[in-house]
Write an enzyme that holds these catalytic residues in place. Structure first.
Site, short mmCIF file in Angstrom:
data_model
loop_
_atom_site.label_atom_id
_atom_site.label_comp_id
_atom_site.label_asym_id
_atom_site.label_seq_id
_atom_site.Cartn_x
_atom_site.Cartn_y
_atom_site.Cartn_z
N ASN A 9 -11.26 -15.67 20.52
CA ASN A 9 -11.04 -15.21 21.81
C ASN A 9 -11.79 -16.19 22.58
OD1 ASN A 9 -11.28 -13.68 24.35
ND2 ASN A 9 -12.47 -11.89 23.13
N LYS A 11 -12.30 -15.83 25.93
CA LYS A 11 -12.80 -15.17 27.15
C LYS A 11 -12.44 -15.99 28.45
CE LYS A 11 -16.00 -13.19 23.84
NZ LYS A 11 -17.34 -12.63 23.70
N HIS A 91 -11.77 -4.87 24.17
CA HIS A 91 -12.99 -5.64 24.07
C HIS A 91 -14.14 -4.78 24.78
CE1 HIS A 91 -15.71 -8.81 23.95
NE2 HIS A 91 -15.13 -9.31 22.88
N GLU A 93 -16.32 -6.17 26.50
CA GLU A 93 -16.60 -6.73 27.85
C GLU A 93 -15.54 -5.96 28.89
OE1 GLU A 93 -16.38 -10.87 26.42
OE2 GLU A 93 -18.16 -10.48 25.47
N GLU A 161 -16.38 -5.24 16.37
CA GLU A 161 -17.22 -5.93 16.98
C GLU A 161 -18.76 -5.10 17.73
OE1 GLU A 161 -14.94 -9.65 18.37
OE2 GLU A 161 -15.19 -8.41 20.22
N GLY A 167 -22.11 -12.74 21.14
CA GLY A 167 -22.68 -13.77 21.91
C GLY A 167 -24.28 -13.82 21.65
N SER A 207 -20.94 -13.05 16.77
CA SER A 207 -21.70 -14.21 16.36
C SER A 207 -21.23 -14.82 14.97
CB SER A 207 -23.14 -13.81 16.37
OG SER A 207 -23.70 -13.38 17.56
#
Ligand code: 13P
Length: 247
Positions: A9, A11, A91, A93, A161, A167, A207
């Site tokens: 991904n 992003k 996701h 985010e 996730e 991250g 991660s």
């Protein structure tokens, strides 16, 4: 047998010169026994799809409607038109930055299925939810709310996730990953029946790096990874693909 999937991904990262990474990945892993997917930002999608031979290309979101007055959005059918075979949906985010709810994700997934896309549906708890021992309740609610009844092992992949691992360099223990993946498998089997439930691929994301990939891929019901930062270069993504292929 579930075919393993290494998914990247990107992003909001990537410009035209970064398409060279696709050539490098294909040269290194053209004969890999696993599926490889890269989800670039929308402006790169068609160029990446034209360049990729063996690597699948996907979007990072789609609208629930096929067309219309939705400024800034992209429909599932447009992703297909640009050469995508997959789309990441729900996701964290998107859920945080754009307020996407489980209902929104389910509507988008329906649109993705209708367009012929494979939806990579993301679920995961926040640190606060984990610390309050609510992880499995949160995952259960997200699975029930975000996955349409028409999902199956062909049109859907589920990605676990944990929000706190994205991250951050923090990774759950292999026991914690295994607990959630086993739980997701049992929920899918209960809802869709054993055959379908067992056929859905489950990815871990958060991660993942070359240095921790092998131990994560050894966990039961982990069929691959959804990788952010470490998917941006062939050098970083390559050891993850190699670890998955060896698992
Ligand atoms: P990182 O691999 O950068 O932690 O991101 C994970 C992720 O969000 C993939 O969708």
């Amino acid at each position: 047998m579930r075919r393993k999937l290494a998914a990247g991904n990107w992003k909001m990262n990537g410009r035209a010169p970064d398409l060279d990474q696709i050539d490098a990945l294909e040269a290194a892993h053209g004969d890999a026994g696993v599926d490889i997917l890269i989800c670039p930002p929308a402006p790169l999608l068609s160029r990446m799809a034209e360049r990729a031979r063996k690597i699948a290309v996907g979007g990072q979101d789609c609208h629930a409607n096929a067309s219309g007055a939705h400024t800034g959005d992209t429909s599932a059918d447009m992703l297909v038109d640009a050469g995508a075979s997959h789309v990441i949906l729900g996701h964290s985010e998107r859920r945080t930055d754009h307020g996407e709810t489980d209902d929104d994700v389910r509507a988008k997934a329906r649109a993705a299925f209708e367009a012929g896309l494979i939806a990579v549906i993301c679920v995961g708890e926040t640190l606060g939810e984990r610390e309050a021992a609510n992880t499995l309740d949160i995952i259960s609610g997200q699975l029930a709310g975000s996955i349409p009844d028409t999902a199956n092992g062909t049109n859907m992949v589920v990605a676990y996730e944990p929000v706190w691992a994205i991250g951050t360099g923090l990774v759950p223990s292999t026991d914690q990953i295994g607990e959630v993946h086993d739980f997701i498998r049992s929920k899918l089997e209960a809802r869709f029946g054993e055959g379908v439930g067992r056929s859905v691929r489950l990815l871990y994301g958060g991660s993942v790096k070359g240095s921790n990939a092998a131990e994560i891929f050894a966990v039961s019901n982990v069929d691959g990874a959804l990788v952010g930062g470490a998917s941006l270069t062939a050098d970083a993504f390559s050891p993850i693909i190699t670890a998955l292929d060896a698992s």
